[in-house]
Motif scaffolding. Structure first.
Motif, PDB file in Angstrom:
ATOM      1  N   ARG A  53      -6.772  -2.118  -1.468  1.00 33.95           N
ATOM      2  CA  ARG A  53      -6.446  -3.295  -0.653  1.00 33.95           C
ATOM      3  C   ARG A  53      -7.293  -4.491  -1.053  1.00 33.95           C
ATOM      4  O   ARG A  53      -6.794  -5.624  -1.177  1.00 33.95           O
ATOM      5  CB  ARG A  53      -6.619  -2.976   0.832  1.00 33.95           C
ATOM      6  CG  ARG A  53      -5.491  -2.110   1.387  1.00 33.95           C
ATOM      7  CD  ARG A  53      -5.859  -1.528   2.733  1.00 33.95           C
ATOM      8  NE  ARG A  53      -5.957  -2.504   3.791  1.00 33.95           N
ATOM      9  CZ  ARG A  53      -4.987  -2.787   4.667  1.00 33.95           C
ATOM     10  NH1 ARG A  53      -3.817  -2.175   4.567  1.00 33.95           N
ATOM     11  NH2 ARG A  53      -5.167  -3.666   5.616  1.00 33.95           N
ATOM     12  N   TRP A  93      -5.964  -5.790  -4.366  1.00 31.01           N
ATOM     13  CA  TRP A  93      -4.726  -6.553  -4.198  1.00 31.01           C
ATOM     14  C   TRP A  93      -5.034  -7.960  -3.707  1.00 31.01           C
ATOM     15  O   TRP A  93      -4.486  -8.942  -4.221  1.00 31.01           O
ATOM     16  CB  TRP A  93      -3.795  -5.863  -3.205  1.00 31.01           C
ATOM     17  CG  TRP A  93      -3.371  -4.491  -3.586  1.00 31.01           C
ATOM     18  CD1 TRP A  93      -3.341  -3.947  -4.848  1.00 31.01           C
ATOM     19  CD2 TRP A  93      -2.923  -3.466  -2.693  1.00 31.01           C
ATOM     20  NE1 TRP A  93      -2.906  -2.651  -4.787  1.00 31.01           N
ATOM     21  CE2 TRP A  93      -2.642  -2.319  -3.498  1.00 31.01           C
ATOM     22  CE3 TRP A  93      -2.732  -3.385  -1.316  1.00 31.01           C
ATOM     23  CZ2 TRP A  93      -2.174  -1.126  -2.930  1.00 31.01           C
ATOM     24  CZ3 TRP A  93      -2.267  -2.207  -0.756  1.00 31.01           C
ATOM     25  CH2 TRP A  93      -1.997  -1.085  -1.559  1.00 31.01           C
ATOM     26  N   ARG A  94      -5.902  -8.034  -2.707  1.00 29.62           N
ATOM     27  CA  ARG A  94      -6.257  -9.352  -2.157  1.00 29.62           C
ATOM     28  C   ARG A  94      -6.928 -10.210  -3.217  1.00 29.62           C
ATOM     29  O   ARG A  94      -6.625 -11.410  -3.356  1.00 29.62           O
ATOM     30  CB  ARG A  94      -7.184  -9.192  -0.951  1.00 29.62           C
ATOM     31  CG  ARG A  94      -7.520 -10.530  -0.291  1.00 29.62           C
ATOM     32  CD  ARG A  94      -8.716 -10.445   0.615  1.00 29.62           C
ATOM     33  NE  ARG A  94      -8.445  -9.731   1.833  1.00 29.62           N
ATOM     34  CZ  ARG A  94      -9.086  -8.631   2.226  1.00 29.62           C
ATOM     35  NH1 ARG A  94     -10.009  -8.092   1.435  1.00 29.62           N
ATOM     36  NH2 ARG A  94      -8.813  -8.062   3.369  1.00 29.62           N
ATOM     37  N   VAL A 120       0.348  -7.520  -0.289  1.00 27.49           N
ATOM     38  CA  VAL A 120      -0.577  -8.470   0.327  1.00 27.49           C
ATOM     39  C   VAL A 120       0.004  -9.877   0.242  1.00 27.49           C
ATOM     40  O   VAL A 120       0.680 -10.232  -0.726  1.00 27.49           O
ATOM     41  CB  VAL A 120      -1.962  -8.402  -0.358  1.00 27.49           C
ATOM     42  CG1 VAL A 120      -1.873  -8.827  -1.822  1.00 27.49           C
ATOM     43  CG2 VAL A 120      -3.011  -9.239   0.381  1.00 27.49           C
ATOM     44  N   PHE A 131      -1.607  -8.002   5.221  1.00 27.86           N
ATOM     45  CA  PHE A 131      -1.247  -6.679   4.717  1.00 27.86           C
ATOM     46  C   PHE A 131      -0.075  -6.156   5.544  1.00 27.86           C
ATOM     47  O   PHE A 131      -0.261  -5.442   6.523  1.00 27.86           O
ATOM     48  CB  PHE A 131      -2.433  -5.716   4.797  1.00 27.86           C
ATOM     49  CG  PHE A 131      -3.565  -6.051   3.870  1.00 27.86           C
ATOM     50  CD1 PHE A 131      -3.442  -5.825   2.508  1.00 27.86           C
ATOM     51  CD2 PHE A 131      -4.741  -6.602   4.358  1.00 27.86           C
ATOM     52  CE1 PHE A 131      -4.478  -6.136   1.645  1.00 27.86           C
ATOM     53  CE2 PHE A 131      -5.782  -6.919   3.503  1.00 27.86           C
ATOM     54  CZ  PHE A 131      -5.651  -6.690   2.139  1.00 27.86           C
TER      55      PHE A 131
END
Length: 383
Positions: free
Chosen positions: A24, A27-28, A59, A71
């Motif tokens: 995560r 991705w951000r 995202v 998300f």
């Protein structure tokens, strides 16, 4: 943007993804870095889920429109609405090389774009008040993995061919970052996974149990531990061979996982050899004991094995203060050891036995000499 600034933006994106802890964050970092590099106001990273025939948004960053979340749980679009990833891109690949990024505008088809591929993106731009976007395919292991999408508001400068070329470079950097993240997560998974059963391993239990006891001390959360020893493994190995023993361990691991599913958030693990455990945070002790009973019942039905010796310890039961992971583990282990000695067909629960039970006496003892107390039990279990 000058060449130096673009180079700095590429480096910043790569460093951001390299510093991420988990998918995560990666991705951000990818979406945020690309958004800054291209001077966008919004960016998204999506993955192509081939088996479901859809692009799923991982995202969203920047200025989010109504209904967009950072998300999202279920923001996905049928691939046939954005057919570039399955059709147009492969036509480009046929000539060799990597697929290039392209630009869409809220006014309609961008220059040089084939008709029929942009209407959904145009509608989405208009609906969300954006004037243009650049879409860059992400290629991983030689296959289309997903896409990087960066947009600008209506009224701002439209992305040009140079921006699209730069987005293609950024997508390659993102692909390398995703590949690295996947490798690191696989390494972490292997470090905390038992290779035979696929369950968590002892290292994972130690880490999770320490955190669970911290939460118990802070919030009085109920922490329970089920420790079990699979009976008859040596006999199976000696009589039928180690391959049969491994199959028994795998089957019991599946049973443990199934029973663990009765307890929200439970961690099912193989500690090593014929020893397994379930760790829970939150579920009441009675619910954990019920799952342990089901575990014993199902284990008794396994072919070749001789059932399981099972011990339970929960901070919700009268076992005295639990200030360390070691103490709870020791109590569950002692209960399991007694279950094995008595050939119990149901779990022995620390703090719920009769007044002469050594487990109860242990629970009532002060915990200052935990290392010394541990010598009464099998040292191979000691955390």
């Amino acid at each position: 943007m000058g060449e130096d600034r673009r180079l700095a933006a590429v480096v910043a994106l790569a460093q951001g993804m390299a510093a991420a802890h988990g998918s995560r964050e990666a991705w951000r970092a990818a979406a945020t870095g690309a958004c800054r590099a291209l001077g966008g106001s919004f960016a998204a990273l999506s993955v192509w889920e081939r088996e479901l025939g859809r692009l799923r948004v991982l995202v969203n960053v920047g200025e989010l429109a109504e209904g967009e979340e950072e998300f999202p749980e279920d923001e996905a679009y049928p691939v046939h609405q954005f057919a570039e990833i399955t059709e147009f891109l492969h036509e480009q690949w046929a000539g060799g090389g990597e697929p290039d990024a392209w630009v869409e505008t809220a006014e309609g088809p961008a220059a040089g774009r084939a008709p029929g591929y942009c209407h959904q993106r145009v509608a989405a731009l208009r609906r969300r008040g954006r004037g243009c976007c650049v879409v860059a395919p992400i290629v991983l292991h030689g296959r289309a993995w997903g896409e990087l999408y960066v947009a600008r508001p209506a009224g701002e400068a439209v992305f040009g061919r140079g921006d699209a070329d730069f987005a293609t470079v950024l997508a390659s950097v993102v692909a390398a970052g995703i590949a690295q993240t996947e490798r690191l997560e696989e390494a972490r998974r292997l470090a905390f996974t038992d290779s035979l059963t696929g369950l968590a391993n002892r290292r994972a239990v130690d880490v999770r149990l320490e955190r669970a006891i911290e939460r118990h001390r802070r919030d009085d959360a109920v922490v329970s531990l089920v420790v079990c020893d699979l009976n008859g493994l040596k006999r199976v190995n000696d009589t039928h061979g180690h391959a049969a023993g491994d199959r028994l361990l795998e089957r019991f691991g599946s049973v443990l996982s199934l029973c663990g599913a009765m307890l929200p958030g439970a961690l099912a693990a193989r500690l090593g050899g014929d020893e397994f455990c379930l760790l829970t945070v939150g579920p009441p002790a009675d619910q954990v004991v019920k799952a342990a009973n089901e575990l014993c019942r199902r284990a008794a039905e396994l072919e070749l094995g001789d059932g399981v010796a099972c011990g339970v310890a929960s901070t919700e039961d009268p076992i005295g203060p639990v200030r360390s992971a070691r103490r709870l583990f020791r109590l569950a282990d002692a209960a399991q050891y007694r279950a094995k000695a008595e050939r119990a067909v149901k779990p022995v629960v620390a703090g719920r036995a009769g007044p002469d039970d050594p487990v109860v006496r242990l629970a009532d003892e002060p915990s200052q000499d935990e290392g010394g107390e541990r010598r009464r039990f099998r040292g191979r279990h000691a955390p």
